[in-house]
Enzyme design. Structure first.
Site, PDB file in Angstrom:
ATOM      1  N   SER A 101      46.889  -2.906  43.155  1.00 56.05           N
ATOM      2  CA  SER A 101      46.805  -3.136  41.721  1.00 56.05           C
ATOM      3  C   SER A 101      48.135  -3.591  41.123  1.00 56.05           C
ATOM      4  CB  SER A 101      46.278  -1.869  41.039  1.00 56.05           C
ATOM      5  OG  SER A 101      45.899  -2.120  39.717  1.00 56.05           O
ATOM      6  N   ASP A 240      46.945  -7.854  35.754  1.00 57.04           N
ATOM      7  CA  ASP A 240      47.781  -7.230  36.779  1.00 57.04           C
ATOM      8  C   ASP A 240      47.380  -7.786  38.143  1.00 57.04           C
ATOM      9  OD1 ASP A 240      45.344  -5.924  37.009  1.00 57.04           O
ATOM     10  OD2 ASP A 240      46.230  -3.993  37.499  1.00 57.04           O
ATOM     11  N   ASP A 242      45.510  -7.046  40.691  1.00 58.82           N
ATOM     12  CA  ASP A 242      44.114  -7.177  41.141  1.00 58.82           C
ATOM     13  C   ASP A 242      43.173  -7.485  39.992  1.00 58.82           C
ATOM     14  OD1 ASP A 242      44.145  -4.659  39.941  1.00 58.82           O
ATOM     15  OD2 ASP A 242      42.755  -3.784  41.386  1.00 58.82           O
ATOM     16  N   ASP A 244      42.259  -5.922  37.268  1.00 64.87           N
ATOM     17  CA  ASP A 244      41.365  -4.955  36.628  1.00 64.87           C
ATOM     18  C   ASP A 244      41.924  -4.515  35.276  1.00 64.87           C
ATOM     19  OD1 ASP A 244      43.408  -3.263  37.444  1.00 64.87           O
ATOM     20  OD2 ASP A 244      42.105  -1.808  38.424  1.00 64.87           O
TER      21      ASP A 244
END
Length: 450
Positions: A101, A240, A242, A244
């Protein structure tokens, strides 16, 4: 949380803590656990972000899955919520995302999604952990026709992009600045907003395996703020690693965080009668100004512990359709099962287009109270017992009495590190400094370590 699985899967420094050997075992044991709950041979989607360790871990994980007969569809670089969406929409047995992440490039992680598109529940994770801790691997070792198959599935990314576009409005004439954090959104965000007709300026779109989240993205929005000011964009959208999370920037270059984004979307849905139970699910970290703005609109709140996992649990249990975190995780359950930065971005621009309002105007309805957070290193054994220390309990009560209801104090342990977090909100920066520093001094004196 278990021994290996934290609140967001298994994480660690790649090739040191999260090794190829561990990735293989997670694939093998995770695949086996999934197969025990399926009547047919499981089909699993695997995605990753742009970290240099991603392909190494992907290869090991997939080998583990194939070794127990799982059919694997390799998505390549894709956002975490893209994996969740595809698992549910294509009726797969599960999905696995390889990402850490918003963490730096040296870290990586592996998280599982069940066939319903939600993160794997605790019971399934514990089944996998039991196999990881076993002294011997006694699982079946099929050969020939019993092995799994591997399919490259790049069309999965395009299906996800097309789905997000279908939830939005035509943006012709709107100048949108994007920061894809040199991460997973670098393969999709430009295409999504181009398909919507926006004029684009894009940064953080050149991943090299090492620059994910490096001075870009939702945790470092300064570069995007400057781009918005210089380019005259109507909105900036920072994801960010990833994708999410989303942090937005208004046309003046000012930040619009997760609290303000949730308010804007929540008010929009509420006015249309589409906000389930007229309630937004948030965490204890949401700003007092956000709560006051919701109160003014007559919108209810359900408050959970920090972590999008807990927000999603509350949403599922109680039937809510909007929730999230100040950090930019926003879950819009009508469209996806997990936080989705690009989906949130599409909805935010849709609201701007439909209402004809600038982002600064929409966000101005939330007055954010100054907030300060201090992390204090303590022994792991003490971080959950801090509130039992008389001096700490006493100073918190004293500061809350001084606030007289016009502010907030939150002292909580970190879920992943040996830290105690001291946070306060108040009408002025001077007051916030006083409250946090006073409490932090007592905590350091009582249980702090160097």
């Amino acid at each position: 949380m278990g021994k290996y699985f934290g609140t967001d899967g298994v994480r660690g420094e790649a090739n040191v803590e999260l090794t190829p050997e561990l990735a293989f075992k997670l694939g093998r044991f995770g695949g086996y656990v999934l197969s025990q709950h399926e009547s047919e041979v499981p089909k699993v989607f695997v995605g990753r972000d742009t970290r240099i360790s991603g392909e190494m871990l992907e290869s090991a994980l997939i080998a583990g899955l194939l070794s127990v007969g799982i059919h694997v569809y390799k998505l390549g670089v894709i956002a975490t919520p893209g994996v969740a969406y595809l698992v549910k929409s294509e009726k797969a047995s599960a999905g696995v995302m390889i990402s850490a992440s918003h963490n730096p490039a040296l870290d990586n992680g592996i998280k599982f999604f069940g066939g319903d598109g939600y993160k794997l529940d605790d019971d399934r994770e514990l089944e996998i952990e039991a196999l990881l801790d076993a002294t011997e691997d006694t699982l079946p070792r099929p050969s020939a026709e019993g092995l799994g198959t591997l399919v490259d599935y790049p069309e999965g990314l395009r299906k996800y992009q097309q789905y997000l576009v279908s939830t939005g409005l035509e943006l012709e004439g709107m100048h949108v600045a994007l920061d894809t954090a040199n991460g997973a959104a670098s393969t999709s965000a430009r295409q999504i907003f181009a398909d919507l007709g926006a004029q684009l300026t894009v940064i953080g779109e050149n991943p090299d395996g090492l620059n994910i989240n490096l001075n870009v993205g939702s945790t470092h929005p300064e570069a995007l703020q400057e781009v918005v000011r210089e380019s005259g964009a109507a909105i900036g959208l920072a994801f960010d690693g990833d994708s999410d999370r989303l942090i937005a920037v208004d046309e003046n270059g000012e930040l619009v965080d997760g609290d303000k984004i949730m308010y804007i979307i929540g008010k929009y849905l509420s006015e249309k009668g589409q906000l389930a139970q007229n309630t937004i699910v948030t965490t204890v970290m949401s700003n007092l100004g956000f709560h006051k703005a919701l109160d003014r609109e007559g919108i209810q709140k359900a408050v959970t512990a920090v972590g999008d996992r807990y927000v999603v649990e509350e949403m599922r249990q109680s039937g809510y359709n909007l929730g999230g975190e100040q950090s930019g995780h926003v879950i819009i359950m009508d469209y996806n099962t997990t936080g989705d930065g690009q989906l949130t971005a599409v909805q935010l621009t849709k609201i701007m287009k439909e209402t004809g309002k600038k982002l600064s105007e929409l966000a101005s309805e939330v007055t954010i109270y100054p907030q300060k957070l201090v992390n204090i290193r303590v022994e792991n054994s003490m971080k959950d017992k801090a509130m039992e220390v008389p001096a700490i309990k006493s100073i918190i009560e004293e500061m809350e009495a001084k606030m007289a209801g016009n502010g907030r104090i939150l002292v909580r342990p970190s879920g992943t590190e040996p830290l105690l977090r001291v946070m306060a909100e108040a009408p002025s920066h001077e007051e916030v400094d006083f409250y946090v520093d006073t409490i932090a001094d007592v905590v350091r004196a009582e249980i702090g370590i160097e």
